[in-house]
Design a protein around this motif. Sequence first.
Motif: not given
Lengths: 199, 648, 332
Positions: B405, B270, B328-329, B331-334
Amino acid sequence: MSSHTETPLEYKSQQSQMNILGFWIFLGAEIVLFSTLFASYFVLEHNTAGGPAGQDIFVLKDVLIETFLLLTSSFTSGLAIHAMRNHDKKGLLTWMIVTLLLGAGFLYFEINEFLHFIHEGATIQTSGFTAGLFTLLGTHGAHVTFGIIWISLLLVQLVRRGITEKTSSKLFIASLYWHFLDVVWIFIFTFVYLKGMVI
Amino acid sequence: MSLDEFFVTGDPLILGSQIAIGLTMIGLLALITYLKRWKWLWNEWFTTVDHKKIGIMYIISGVLMFFRGGVDGLLMKAQTSRPELDFLDAQHYDEIFTTHGVIMILFMAMPMLIGIMNVVVPLQIGARDVAFPKLNALSFWLFFAAAMLFNVSFVIGGSPDAGWTSYFPLAGKEFTPGVGNNYYAIAIQIAGIGTLMSGINFVVTIIKMRAPGMSWMKMPIFVWTSLITSIIIVAAFPIFTVALLYMSMDRLFGTHFFTVASGGDPMLWLNLFWLWGHPEVYIVVLPAFGMFSEVIATFARKNLYGYKSMVFAVAGIAFLSMLVWVHHFYTMGNSAAVNSIFSLTTMMIAIPTGVKIFNWLFTLRKGRIEFSTSMLWALAFIPCFTIGGVTGVMLAMAAADYQYHNTMFLVAHFHYVLIPGVVFAVFAALYYWWPKMFGFKLNEKIGKWHFWLFVIGFNLTFMPMFFVGLDGMSRRLYTYAESTGWGAWLGVSAVGSLIMAAGFAALCYNIYWSFRYAKRDAGNDPWNARTLEWSTASPAPHYNFAVVPKVDRLDDFWHKKKSGKLGLKKSELKPVHMPSNSWTPVFLGVAFGIVGFFLVFEWFTLAIISSVLIIIGLIANSFDYDYGYHIPVEELEEEEREWRGELK
Amino acid sequence: MKALKKVYGLFLLLVTPLILAGCENKLIVFDPKGPVARNLSDLIIFSIIFMLIIVAVVFILFTVIVWKYRARPNDGDFEPKEEKGNHILEIIWFGIPVLIVIALMIPTTKTIYEVEDIPQGYEEEEPLVIHVTSADWKWIFSYPDQNIETVNYINIPKDHPVQFKLTSAGTMQSFWVPELGGQKYTMANMQTNLYLVADQEGSFYGRNTNFNGRGYAHMDFEVQAQSKEDFNEWIHDVKKTANKLTEDQYDELLEPGVVGRMTFNNTHLDWIDHAKGGSADYIHPELYEIQHGEEKEQELDGQPEIESKHQSENDQSEQHSDSSHMEDHSNH
């Protein structure tokens, strides 16, 4: 250095200048490429998935020999270009052949090293770590291989045509490439091997 | 592997296309043979190193790919036009949205823009060609081989089906075992090499080959945007090269870069993908900004407002484009801190973009706006792109993005950016530079049909998507229940897509009509334009300029035209050095295509054997000491006299 | 955010016609049923107001300029004057976006931090923990404290914070219940965290938004928010009536396919937590092979046999068998 003040032969024509500039920009792209390989390697470095880690498989002696061979070859390719600037075709040819032989020696030891890794149970399919390691080293090794073939072809052209504007600019570019591979190796040596063996 | 595994069978839609493709190919080959055009094709096109012809080949391929990608889009719209339709099944739908995305970005937008750059940039800087004409041809043929390889997937072996983003682990062999995703990995890799070389080529061309006197701040704005785009290409494409290499290794050799098992890291894909992917958006959008700037200045009859701030804005956007990939992410838990930082960098892109919008508006202000078709595209771009831009800012706000998203809202947003930003620009550029390529204008009346159908269709297609997105519809759904209430929105959207398709058909008809009937009287400067390309004949002669022009200021041609300082003195003519045609680029393109095909099917022995072709091509190239040829003064004189009349 | 409420009213006046154009209820993102989603909805509306102003300014300027300065036939040979940039103007339209970015950045950052934590006003309560495991193409929910497991639906108590611990058994998915809050990815070998609260009873639509293959479109679930009494009673019922999930059943459940709802009286966390690795054993590439054409249609339309089996086994514990989750999507 010789005391030339005029433009070196390889920079004489507009096209040669553009070739050299273009190659510098290509090297910029190569820097991005290797940076990505390094960054990915650092991400994957500790994902050994139960397989061997760096300190289990790295052998300092091999690495030092490889480093010595490649660094020396970078130096000799510099000597070759120096000879070229002095219009010394024989010197150029000799030093370039020495460079190629050193490069081939490097490859020999690197392939041996890979065989050793595989023998230790670290194949490219073993883990995220080995995938990153083999691909980083392999990409560098593939560049060296390509460089050896490329320079050999250029030497054939040199023998046939002598030192001309065109051959000199080609050889100059090839030497830039060779130095670049040396620089990449220094990073590999430091951040893969030394770091891997210490940590 | 049995034959029916090799060819995709069983789907009537695909079977139909297979037959259609087969017949078209046979028909085309027969036609060329009948017309005895093989030699002409080989000499004039396949082996050419002329930047204008290469540009035209890029554009033709781009139009073809636009058709293919557009049909994919129409099929998707048809399938979702009503709830619970059975037109396409899930698998087919997945393949279609994947190929739609890849083709539109990499095989439509990229060749269109690079094609126009090819035609225009050397002419605008007063050069005779690009810095490395042969490399330029190689770039094209690699792109073309890659495009063909990618397109063959849906009849041979199966199309990729993991989305144009091909996120891992889904794109790994464990979850998509077929050869479809190998096509993705290999074809894009080949195209990417070509693009990287184009990037290098244009950087050197623009740095080294500008006409005497054209200092940095006297370059046309399109040249600026091309330069900056090329720099982004050089900085971003190698990242994708590595990512695709890893993908190929995972799929072909069972390594564990991105797998779930054995210490792979899908998140690495990603990150690498978007480290390339976000700059890629600007690679396609920045040259488009340049095209709009040229068109707007020309048809407002005014110089571009705030030229310097435009240049800085483009450079600023390029710089920021490298620093926003995480959006772009979100929502990846950053961590919240990471998301906040990337929200900020992303929103900052709105600042230079806003500057550009206002500069365009102020170029129009106090101008004398002529509504040529090309200008209409540029004008429609401003409001449509503004909608794309403001929704982009909304998406940039990480917290709010948790609700947008992966929804249709996002899909609507990026179509509102890419269609006005790229497709409108390509259309504007085609109408604008068409006479320079072919010597006649496209028909303005059919052009208006093309314009209105396409713009209305575009808004009808994508506006409803914002609303279904906010209503909870995620992207890439091949079906939905009637109870969701999305049917009405998506029905409108489907109708819109048909109108857009009608617009595209109008363009194709326009090209056909103009080739047959348009008057060949465009003259060297049909739009009363401002930049150097209009100072030479239309179509531009193969040597571009009989005498390399000298430049004193920005829009030099415009000012010299006004003060009557144009014209060619016979005494200035000198023989012109030109590069010779070469067979190696097309040979290498074919070789890469063959090797790529074998790699896709993992037939390694064949791949290794055929890579000998690549080596032969490279050696032949290295040993090629062709110095080109010179065009004698008499020939120049004759050609120039043809359109200038007697020389001074 | 009280000031926001006012602008919200204003906003509704402006865009209600648009929102109402297609359906009678509000768009799902603007119809929050809990504090997290409400927070996000307010932020979104706040940003939309800014954006509408920007769009209005650009559109008006654009229309006026294009109309006023259009070429007219009687222009003669009027030639517009060349114009240099104006520093003051350029600074102005550089400055305005800067201010807008700052104005948007402050509430954005605040909200980003807020939604990472237990929503305000609910910090006192111990959150209900639910482990979410997404697989191809179903949602598996484990209540470790209650030691029960559900598939494709969850029941939660109203007005009580729920902590979702998200992971995946294979491909990457995204867990989203738009009426309750924003989404978050689920990924194998790691855990992401999401807090949600429902402050009213009802049934909410949840789904995967991250494409993960053929069954993706069918990968949705229902969240049922109940009163605390009802919730406890449900737990009690499940403990009494549901069967235990065996490892073999679980292996079968993880095979790619679309399934209905299930309820079990234990959790798979007893033997595998996908957040901690070990998912590789559950991945069967051969089950992902595809055939083009009709065979494939059957595969998806006819639900895999595993489903009917589990269905019948668990029918008695099925609490909401009558309400299909798609129909509960309260938005038509």
